[in-house]
Write a protein that holds these residues in place. Structure first.
Motif, PDB file in Angstrom:
ATOM      1  N   GLY A 292     -32.983   1.072  -1.028  1.00  0.00           N
ATOM      2  CA  GLY A 292     -33.822   1.524   0.072  1.00  0.00           C
ATOM      3  C   GLY A 292     -32.973   1.895   1.269  1.00  0.00           C
ATOM      4  N   ALA A 293     -33.532   1.760   2.466  1.00  0.00           N
ATOM      5  CA  ALA A 293     -32.828   2.160   3.687  1.00  0.00           C
ATOM      6  C   ALA A 293     -31.530   1.374   3.842  1.00  0.00           C
ATOM      7  CB  ALA A 293     -33.728   1.931   4.891  1.00  0.00           C
ATOM      8  N   LEU A 294     -30.462   2.103   4.167  1.00  0.00           N
ATOM      9  CA  LEU A 294     -29.154   1.487   4.360  1.00  0.00           C
ATOM     10  C   LEU A 294     -28.800   1.487   5.844  1.00  0.00           C
ATOM     11  CD1 LEU A 294     -27.120   3.206   1.487  1.00  0.00           C
ATOM     12  CD2 LEU A 294     -28.048   0.882   1.492  1.00  0.00           C
ATOM     13  N   PRO A 295     -28.280   0.381   6.361  1.00  0.00           N
ATOM     14  CA  PRO A 295     -27.808   0.390   7.746  1.00  0.00           C
ATOM     15  C   PRO A 295     -26.503   1.167   7.851  1.00  0.00           C
ATOM     16  CG  PRO A 295     -27.256  -1.688   6.699  1.00  0.00           C
ATOM     17  CD  PRO A 295     -28.060  -0.908   5.686  1.00  0.00           C
ATOM     18  N   ALA A 296     -26.089   1.434   9.078  1.00  0.00           N
ATOM     19  CA  ALA A 296     -24.787   2.072   9.274  1.00  0.00           C
ATOM     20  C   ALA A 296     -23.701   1.138   8.743  1.00  0.00           C
ATOM     21  CB  ALA A 296     -24.561   2.358  10.752  1.00  0.00           C
ATOM     22  N   PRO A 297     -22.766   1.663   7.967  1.00  0.00           N
ATOM     23  CA  PRO A 297     -21.763   0.772   7.350  1.00  0.00           C
ATOM     24  C   PRO A 297     -20.658   0.377   8.315  1.00  0.00           C
ATOM     25  CG  PRO A 297     -21.338   3.033   6.723  1.00  0.00           C
ATOM     26  CD  PRO A 297     -22.589   3.065   7.556  1.00  0.00           C
ATOM     27  N   GLU A 298     -20.100  -0.792   8.071  1.00  0.00           N
ATOM     28  CA  GLU A 298     -18.851  -1.177   8.719  1.00  0.00           C
ATOM     29  C   GLU A 298     -17.722  -0.688   7.834  1.00  0.00           C
ATOM     30  OE1 GLU A 298     -16.182  -5.179   9.611  1.00  0.00           O
ATOM     31  OE2 GLU A 298     -18.363  -5.366   9.384  1.00  0.00           O
ATOM     32  N   VAL A 299     -16.781   0.046   8.401  1.00  0.00           N
ATOM     33  CA  VAL A 299     -15.686   0.617   7.632  1.00  0.00           C
ATOM     34  C   VAL A 299     -14.486  -0.328   7.680  1.00  0.00           C
ATOM     35  CG1 VAL A 299     -14.131   2.581   7.363  1.00  0.00           C
ATOM     36  CG2 VAL A 299     -16.486   2.951   8.144  1.00  0.00           C
ATOM     37  N   VAL A 300     -13.956  -0.642   6.508  1.00  0.00           N
ATOM     38  CA  VAL A 300     -12.753  -1.474   6.404  1.00  0.00           C
ATOM     39  C   VAL A 300     -11.635  -0.590   5.879  1.00  0.00           C
ATOM     40  CG1 VAL A 300     -11.708  -3.498   5.355  1.00  0.00           C
ATOM     41  CG2 VAL A 300     -14.150  -3.517   5.935  1.00  0.00           C
ATOM     42  N   ASP A 301     -10.586  -0.429   6.693  1.00  0.00           N
ATOM     43  CA  ASP A 301      -9.449   0.409   6.320  1.00  0.00           C
ATOM     44  C   ASP A 301      -8.261  -0.450   5.914  1.00  0.00           C
ATOM     45  OD1 ASP A 301     -10.613   2.864   6.705  1.00  0.00           O
ATOM     46  OD2 ASP A 301     -10.111   2.943   8.832  1.00  0.00           O
ATOM     47  N   ALA A 302      -7.512   0.047   4.978  1.00  0.00           N
ATOM     48  CA  ALA A 302      -6.227  -0.560   4.618  1.00  0.00           C
ATOM     49  C   ALA A 302      -5.212   0.560   4.449  1.00  0.00           C
ATOM     50  CB  ALA A 302      -6.362  -1.374   3.338  1.00  0.00           C
ATOM     51  N   ASP A 303      -3.962   0.238   4.722  1.00  0.00           N
ATOM     52  CA  ASP A 303      -2.872   1.202   4.583  1.00  0.00           C
ATOM     53  C   ASP A 303      -3.166   2.482   5.355  1.00  0.00           C
ATOM     54  OD1 ASP A 303      -1.592  -0.634   3.006  1.00  0.00           O
ATOM     55  OD2 ASP A 303      -2.331   0.214   1.133  1.00  0.00           O
ATOM     56  N   GLY A 304      -3.580   2.307   6.614  1.00  0.00           N
ATOM     57  CA  GLY A 304      -3.809   3.430   7.498  1.00  0.00           C
ATOM     58  C   GLY A 304      -5.052   4.235   7.205  1.00  0.00           C
ATOM     59  N   GLY A 305      -5.845   3.810   6.244  1.00  0.00           N
ATOM     60  CA  GLY A 305      -7.060   4.538   5.904  1.00  0.00           C
ATOM     61  C   GLY A 305      -7.039   5.123   4.506  1.00  0.00           C
ATOM     62  N   SER A 306      -5.910   4.988   3.798  1.00  0.00           N
ATOM     63  CA  SER A 306      -5.859   5.497   2.429  1.00  0.00           C
ATOM     64  C   SER A 306      -6.744   4.686   1.500  1.00  0.00           C
ATOM     65  CB  SER A 306      -4.417   5.481   1.911  1.00  0.00           C
ATOM     66  OG  SER A 306      -3.661   6.453   2.580  1.00  0.00           O
ATOM     67  N   ARG A 307      -6.944   3.417   1.811  1.00  0.00           N
ATOM     68  CA  ARG A 307      -7.868   2.566   1.066  1.00  0.00           C
ATOM     69  C   ARG A 307      -9.017   2.249   2.000  1.00  0.00           C
ATOM     70  NH1 ARG A 307     -10.177   1.473  -3.203  1.00  0.00           N
ATOM     71  NH2 ARG A 307      -9.628  -0.242  -4.569  1.00  0.00           N
TER      72      ARG A 307
ATOM     73  N   TRP B 297      -7.080  -5.399  -0.846  1.00  0.00           N
ATOM     74  CA  TRP B 297      -7.935  -6.531  -1.204  1.00  0.00           C
ATOM     75  C   TRP B 297      -7.914  -7.635  -0.155  1.00  0.00           C
ATOM     76  CZ3 TRP B 297     -10.861  -4.266  -4.293  1.00  0.00           C
ATOM     77  CH2 TRP B 297     -10.386  -3.434  -5.304  1.00  0.00           C
ATOM     78  N   ASP B 298      -6.764  -7.899   0.452  1.00  0.00           N
ATOM     79  CA  ASP B 298      -6.702  -8.936   1.495  1.00  0.00           C
ATOM     80  C   ASP B 298      -7.532  -8.528   2.708  1.00  0.00           C
ATOM     81  OD1 ASP B 298      -5.042 -10.470  -0.069  1.00  0.00           O
ATOM     82  OD2 ASP B 298      -3.199  -9.739   0.853  1.00  0.00           O
ATOM     83  N   GLU B 299      -7.401  -7.265   3.133  1.00  0.00           N
ATOM     84  CA  GLU B 299      -8.170  -6.789   4.281  1.00  0.00           C
ATOM     85  C   GLU B 299      -9.674  -6.835   3.984  1.00  0.00           C
ATOM     86  OE1 GLU B 299      -4.183  -4.606   4.326  1.00  0.00           O
ATOM     87  OE2 GLU B 299      -5.638  -5.334   2.846  1.00  0.00           O
ATOM     88  N   LEU B 300     -10.043  -6.455   2.757  1.00  0.00           N
ATOM     89  CA  LEU B 300     -11.455  -6.471   2.389  1.00  0.00           C
ATOM     90  C   LEU B 300     -11.993  -7.897   2.367  1.00  0.00           C
ATOM     91  CD1 LEU B 300     -14.017  -5.091   1.366  1.00  0.00           C
ATOM     92  CD2 LEU B 300     -13.105  -5.299  -0.956  1.00  0.00           C
ATOM     93  N   ALA B 301     -11.256  -8.826   1.761  1.00  0.00           N
ATOM     94  CA  ALA B 301     -11.728 -10.208   1.677  1.00  0.00           C
ATOM     95  C   ALA B 301     -11.912 -10.807   3.067  1.00  0.00           C
ATOM     96  CB  ALA B 301     -10.750 -11.042   0.862  1.00  0.00           C
TER      97      ALA B 301
END
Length: 619
Positions: A467-482, A367-371
């Motif tokens: 509708g059309a979605l842009p390429a997403p920005e990926v937010v990783d936490a805990d090495g990618g598990s979240r 949650w901290d990384e996402l915020a």
């Protein structure tokens, strides 16, 4: 006198240590998703909500008003109330037992892991435990002599319970049955002061009943019908080992022995405690064979254990010394383990160590990384950009972090599964089927909250809605598990909208999470991307590309898995294989991930999990 002083000293010392530990953990532990939603409810004050009566939300709101906007502030009043509960146990036991034994009961309350750990989080169990003890204290007093003060206390306890949770009905039912089984209890139920107290407690249920009447019984249906299979199943047999783990085996045995031994005791107060506590525990044991087993329910019998705690010293007094010592040692170890678990979850490093295991605390993580990512990305977008959350968990957690209790939420299956959908609809926060006009917006999606078998459908639903979605920005936490995806939905221009390209879906078949690998190893899996297809796949270690995979191998499994719903043009040739040479990498723990480049030029990281590199050549 000496024994009493030793018991009091031990209780006070243990109480100080437990309360201090709770304060430290409550300040550091990330907000649990249910706590975040209760915080959101507290920002929309009402008498009742779809999942709970109002008291939990009001208490969180009051804590915030008194102490600020921090996590500890939201939990502050729950910590304070939980600190008072062991003293209430001592108060009840002191009246019915010798003073020295009362302190033993208090120590039992502090050592019982399930009871000692409440208050660390802002959950209704704290308020229900308070209500239970207030009612038991009042009733045991009135079994000796009825007074207006005790009747008022009973009324307050019943009201607190009614305003805390639907489950308090079980405590009321058990207490009523216990009183009916005791001659003096039946006399109490005929006394006008007791009748008025019960009527006051019953009136406290009116806001919840009114909410249900106004909303097609949505809350009652969720709590009593929708979440339970109401069909006989074998999972109920796990009740005993689960309770033994969270209460500790010998302490559980002592409490159950107390319920049985004192069920017919000549002391009416002890009999009331034994009967009411035993009925609650036995009732939830029987319910376990018919009720919901998908969600956490190990804490449901807590009011029963609370009632039985004053009987604990009498049971332990009949046990040999070695067994008493063993009981306390195991109980204290269990209590330390429970608080230690919360302390471990509070540590980002330890959370990461549990990633890709069944012990991973997903609802506390990321949650901290996402915020932080949402704040940064939103600052780059036009003024007035609205954040839209994937489900109630994301909406509530982001709402707390951003100070915004009105983040719109998609009509996700999780909202219905947790009974939050009706409340979101009442607040006007559930996004409609056609949200294409909701631009500019920052859409926050949590793929980990959707089963892999349903993820493609979820992405396709996003396309239909936005509708059309842009390429997403990926937010990783805990090495990618979240993992979270941020879609920056910019205002549309006058041109015809482009086709919607959903995010990629990838899976790493080998190696497995936690596997120990040589310096050179092989990896394989599959990746699909609707409409645009997959251009290339790379393998990464801690986010750094270490190998390009051979993509386009034949694999029928993804096509069978998604039932022909995928529009990836390469199906069924969507598998990949790579030879990873990590001979230049130092031995240790790394995060092995997949990086998918789509035919539209998008780059997404996927399927990261931990592996151990030995640095040794393959034998």
């Amino acid at each position: 006198m000496q024994e009493r002083n030793i018991g009091r000293t031990a209780f006070i010392a243990l109480w100080c240590c437990v309360v201090l530990a709770k304060v430290v953990v409550a300040a550091r532990l990330p907000l649990f998703v249910d706590e975040a939603f209760y915080w959101q409810e507290g920002r929309h004050l009402a008498w009742a909500y779809s999942d709970l009566p109002g008291l939990t939300a009001w208490t969180i709101r009051l804590g915030g008003e008194l102490f600020g906007d921090s996590v500890l502030a939201a939990r502050s009043l729950f910590v304070i109330v939980s600190a008072a509960l062991p003293w209430l146990v001592v108060r009840i036991a002191r009246r019915e037992l010798e003073p020295a034994r009362a302190w033993v009961a208090g120590c039992g309350a502090l050592a019982l892991p399930l009871f000692a750990s409440i208050g660390v989080m802002a959950l209704p169990d704290v308020l229900m435990a308070l209500a239970t003890l207030l009612c038991l204290d009042a009733l045991t007093r009135m079994l000796r002599q009825i007074s207006y003060g005790a009747a008022v206390q009973l009324a307050v306890g019943l009201a607190i319970g009614a305003l805390s949770h639907y489950r308090f009905i079980a405590a009321i039912g058990a207490g009523m049955v216990a009183l009916l089984l005791i001659a003096r209890g039946r006399e109490l139920l005929r006394d006008p002061r007791v009748i008025i107290a019960i009527a006051f407690g019953a009136a406290a249920w009116m806001p919840l009943l009114a909410w249900n009447i106004e909303n097609a019984e949505a809350g009652l249906r969720f709590q009593l019908v929708d979440r339970h299979p109401w069909a006989l199943h074998r999972d109920g047999i796990t009740f005993l080992p689960i309770q033994a783990a969270f209460v500790t085996p010998l302490l559980l045995a002592a409490l159950l022995v107390g319920a049985w031994r004192f069920r017919r005791h000549p002391n009416d107060a002890l009999r009331l405690l034994a009967l009411s506590g035993g009925i609650v525990v036995a009732g939830f044991f029987a319910l376990g064979f018919f009720a919901d087993t998908e969600r956490v329910s190990f804490h449901w019998p807590l009011p029963g254990y609370v009632a039985l705690l004053p009987l604990l010293p009498l049971v332990l007094a009949t046990w040999p010394r070695w067994l008493r010592v063993l009981t306390w040692v195991i109980a204290l170890a269990g209590m330390l383990s429970m608080l230690g678990y919360y302390a471990a979850v509070s540590s980002p490093e330890l959370r990461e160590r549990t990633a890709a295991t069944k012990w991973y605390p997903q609802n506390f993580s990321g949650w901290d990384e996402l915020a932080e990512a949402v704040r940064r990305r939103k600052a780059q977008m036009p003024e007035g950009t609205q954040v839209i959350a994937d489900n109630f968990k994301v909406g509530a957690e982001l709402g707390f972090a951003l100070g915004d209790p009105a983040i719109p939420v998609l009509p996700h299956a999780l909202n219905r599964a947790h009974g939050r959908a009706p409340q979101l609809a009442l607040w006007g926060l559930e996004v409609g089927e056609d949200a294409s006009a909701a631009r500019p917006a920052l859409l926050v999606v949590s793929p980990g909250d959707v089963k892999l078998s349903e993820l493609l459908d979820h992405y396709q639903a996003l396309c239909r809605r936005f509708g059309a979605l842009p390429a997403p920005e990926v937010v990783d936490a805990d090495g990618g598990s979240r993992r979270f995806l941020l879609f920056a939905l910019e205002p549309r221009e006058g041109a015809a909208p482009a086709p919607c390209v959903p995010p990629a879906i990838a899976w790493l078949n080998a190696p497995q999470a936690g596997e120990r690998l040589p310096a050179v190893f092989e990896a394989s899996g599959w990746a699909i991307k609707d409409v645009a297809g997959v251009k290339s796949v790379a393998l990464t270690l801690d986010g750094r590309v270490v190998a390009q995979a051979e993509y386009g191998l034949h694999d029928d499994w993804p096509q069978r898995f998604y039932g022909g719903r995928s529009q990836d043009p390469s199906l069924p040739r969507v598998a990949f294989r790579a030879r990873v040479d990590a001979s230049g990498v130092a031995p240790g723990r790394y995060w092995l991930g997949v990086e998918v480049t789509g035919g539209d030029g998008s780059v997404e990281r996927f399927a990261a999990w931990p592996v151990e590199l030995s640095g040794e050549a393959r034998p």
